[in-house]
Design an enzyme around this catalytic site. Structure first.
Site, mmCIF file in Angstrom:
data_model
loop_
_atom_site.group_PDB
_atom_site.id
_atom_site.type_symbol
_atom_site.label_atom_id
_atom_site.label_comp_id
_atom_site.label_asym_id
_atom_site.label_seq_id
_atom_site.Cartn_x
_atom_site.Cartn_y
_atom_site.Cartn_z
ATOM 1 N N SER A 10 0.817 -1.341 -0.048
ATOM 2 C CA SER A 10 -0.018 0.006 0.073
ATOM 3 C C SER A 10 0.870 1.170 -0.022
ATOM 4 C CB SER A 10 -1.143 -0.082 1.177
ATOM 5 O OG SER A 10 -0.227 -0.158 2.522
ATOM 6 N N TYR A 151 13.959 -6.313 15.924
ATOM 7 C CA TYR A 151 14.027 -6.024 14.354
ATOM 8 C C TYR A 151 15.084 -6.749 13.814
ATOM 9 C CZ TYR A 151 13.748 -3.566 9.868
ATOM 10 O OH TYR A 151 13.501 -3.209 8.660
ATOM 11 N N LYS A 155 15.009 -10.202 10.922
ATOM 12 C CA LYS A 155 15.371 -9.847 9.703
ATOM 13 C C LYS A 155 16.534 -10.811 9.501
ATOM 14 C CE LYS A 155 12.748 -6.613 8.099
ATOM 15 N NZ LYS A 155 11.753 -7.094 6.943
HETATM 16 P P1 NAP Z 1 6.418 1.162 5.328
HETATM 17 O O1 NAP Z 1 6.315 2.356 4.500
HETATM 18 O O2 NAP Z 1 5.992 1.467 6.867
HETATM 19 O O3 NAP Z 1 5.254 0.283 4.967
HETATM 20 C C1 NAP Z 1 5.020 -0.892 5.492
HETATM 21 C C2 NAP Z 1 4.033 -1.637 4.662
HETATM 22 O O4 NAP Z 1 3.740 -3.225 5.156
HETATM 23 C C3 NAP Z 1 2.477 -1.016 4.407
HETATM 24 O O5 NAP Z 1 2.081 -1.510 3.021
HETATM 25 C C4 NAP Z 1 1.669 -1.768 5.535
HETATM 26 O O6 NAP Z 1 0.217 -2.049 5.354
HETATM 27 C C5 NAP Z 1 2.632 -3.340 5.530
HETATM 28 N N1 NAP Z 1 2.195 -3.909 6.606
HETATM 29 C C6 NAP Z 1 2.639 -3.782 7.806
HETATM 30 N N2 NAP Z 1 2.227 -4.563 8.818
HETATM 31 C C7 NAP Z 1 1.623 -5.573 8.021
HETATM 32 C C8 NAP Z 1 1.005 -6.978 8.039
HETATM 33 N N3 NAP Z 1 1.001 -7.273 9.579
HETATM 34 N N4 NAP Z 1 0.358 -7.587 7.384
HETATM 35 C C9 NAP Z 1 0.190 -6.823 5.900
HETATM 36 N N5 NAP Z 1 0.758 -5.881 5.503
HETATM 37 C C10 NAP Z 1 1.374 -5.250 6.838
HETATM 38 O O7 NAP Z 1 7.528 0.331 5.265
HETATM 39 P P2 NAP Z 1 8.970 0.039 4.177
HETATM 40 O O8 NAP Z 1 10.153 0.930 4.736
HETATM 41 O O9 NAP Z 1 8.238 0.359 2.952
HETATM 42 O O10 NAP Z 1 9.431 -1.260 4.513
HETATM 43 C C11 NAP Z 1 8.887 -2.381 3.632
HETATM 44 C C12 NAP Z 1 10.029 -3.366 4.069
HETATM 45 O O11 NAP Z 1 11.317 -3.019 3.932
HETATM 46 C C13 NAP Z 1 9.942 -3.980 5.359
HETATM 47 O O12 NAP Z 1 10.136 -5.445 5.591
HETATM 48 C C14 NAP Z 1 11.188 -3.195 6.251
HETATM 49 O O13 NAP Z 1 11.524 -3.760 7.268
HETATM 50 C C15 NAP Z 1 12.030 -3.285 5.096
HETATM 51 N N6 NAP Z 1 13.162 -2.294 5.176
HETATM 52 C C16 NAP Z 1 12.790 -0.948 5.118
HETATM 53 C C17 NAP Z 1 13.786 -0.214 5.402
HETATM 54 C C18 NAP Z 1 13.698 1.383 5.604
HETATM 55 O O14 NAP Z 1 14.753 2.225 5.842
HETATM 56 N N7 NAP Z 1 12.690 1.738 5.081
HETATM 57 C C19 NAP Z 1 15.163 -0.597 5.655
HETATM 58 C C20 NAP Z 1 15.380 -1.977 5.480
HETATM 59 C C21 NAP Z 1 14.325 -2.759 5.245
HETATM 60 P P3 NAP Z 1 -0.636 -0.657 5.733
HETATM 61 O O15 NAP Z 1 -0.351 0.342 4.790
HETATM 62 O O16 NAP Z 1 -2.046 -1.437 5.389
HETATM 63 O O17 NAP Z 1 -0.489 -0.467 7.152
#
Ligand code: NAP
Length: 243
Positions: A10, A151, A155
């Site tokens: 989303s 976290y 991971k």
């Molecule tokens: P984000 O902007 O917070 O978006 C999180 C997404 O995950 C949203 O679409 C949310 O849906 C969905 N979500 C959360 N909990 C869920 C659940 N229980 N079931 C289904 N959907 C769920 O996060 P992001 O930064 O894009 O991160 C995406 C991935 O990359 C994650 O696994 C994160 O750990 C990883 N990551 C991110 C970073 C960073 O710096 N941003 C770095 C390393 C790894 P809703 O919108 O409906 O809540």
């Protein structure tokens, strides 16, 4: 025509993955947990690339909801060829302050959610003797982050799961890899101050933070035929922050 299911599509990295796969001609199922409007609007938007796209609600931490989600996607788009396990949450704080519920919620979402989705996807993939799974890990899963112990543990678990599963299902024609992002500007970074963000940039050899596009391009590559001999690998996309 191939079909991809992307969890947590989303917003943030998952949303960008949905756009990248649609541009590459994939039919796309966009999973979300709460943000129905954003997921539906994005699904509508990416239909303009001439592909089918649907938004599908499920909490990946709940195996019953995951099972139902896969049934819904199969019914609407057919067999799932690519799974991107992207849904995730983070938690910043001292381990000694963390409650049982906070720990469980994080592990259930980031690690067990990946397991539940892999299990469902593999039923079809093993039967078809083809398929690709890309798990989104994190550089903190590689090296550990202070005040992000749960976290980092989740991971690191995703990385172990990726390597083990690649060995298990490689003979069945299925590839499993992980993309391990560095710091990427999404809602997940919302609590970081400008000063923190500037310090993170300074710690990055390429002198900037990642964009969702940086990550989506790597995910799309690993899903593609160009990565046909790559499995069990962790592709770090972090501007050199962790080498
Ligand atoms: P984000 O902007 O917070 O978006 C999180 C997404 O995950 C949203 O679409 C949310 O849906 C969905 N979500 C959360 N909990 C869920 C659940 N229980 N079931 C289904 N959907 C769920 O996060 P992001 O930064 O894009 O991160 C995406 C991935 O990359 C994650 O696994 C994160 O750990 C990883 N990551 C991110 C970073 C960073 O710096 N941003 C770095 C390393 C790894 P809703 O919108 O409906 O809540």
């Amino acid at each position: 025509m191939s079909t991809v299911l992307i969890t947590g599509a989303s917003r943030g990295i998952g949303a960008q993955c949905a756009i990248a796969f649609a541009k590459a001609g994939y039919d796309v199922a966009l999973n979300y947990r709460r943000n129905a409007e954003m997921a539906s609007a994005l699904a509508k938007e990416i239909q303009s690339f001439g592909v089918r796209a649907i938004a599908v609600q499920a909490d990946v931490a709940d195996s019953t909801q995951v099972k139902r989600m896969f049934e819904d996607v199969r019914a609407e788009l057919g067999a799932i060829n690519v799974l991107v396990n992207n849904a995730g949450i983070s938690h910043v704080g001292l381990l000694t302050d963390m409650t049982d519920d906070e720990w469980r919620r994080l592990i259930d979402t980031d690690l067990s959610g990946t397991f539940y989705c892999c299990r469902e996807a593999l039923f079809d993939m093993i039967r078809a003797h083809s398929g690709v799974i890309v798990n989104i890990a994190s550089m903190w899963g590689e090296v550990g982050a202070s005040c992000e112990a749960a976290y980092s543990a989740a991971k690191a678990g995703v990385i172990g799961l990726t390597k083990a599963l690649a060995k298990e299902v490689g003979p069945s024609g299925v590839r499993v890899n992980a993309v391990s992002p560095g710091v990427v500007m999404t809602d997940m970074m919302a609590d970081f101050s400008e000063k923190d963000v500037a310090a993170l940039k300074d710690d990055t050899p390429l002198m900037r933070l990642g964009s969702p596009e940086d990550i989506a391009d790597a995910v799309l590559f690993l899903a593609s035929e160009k990565a046909r001999f790559i499995t069990g690998q962790v592709l770090s996309v972090n501007g050199g922050m962790v080498i």
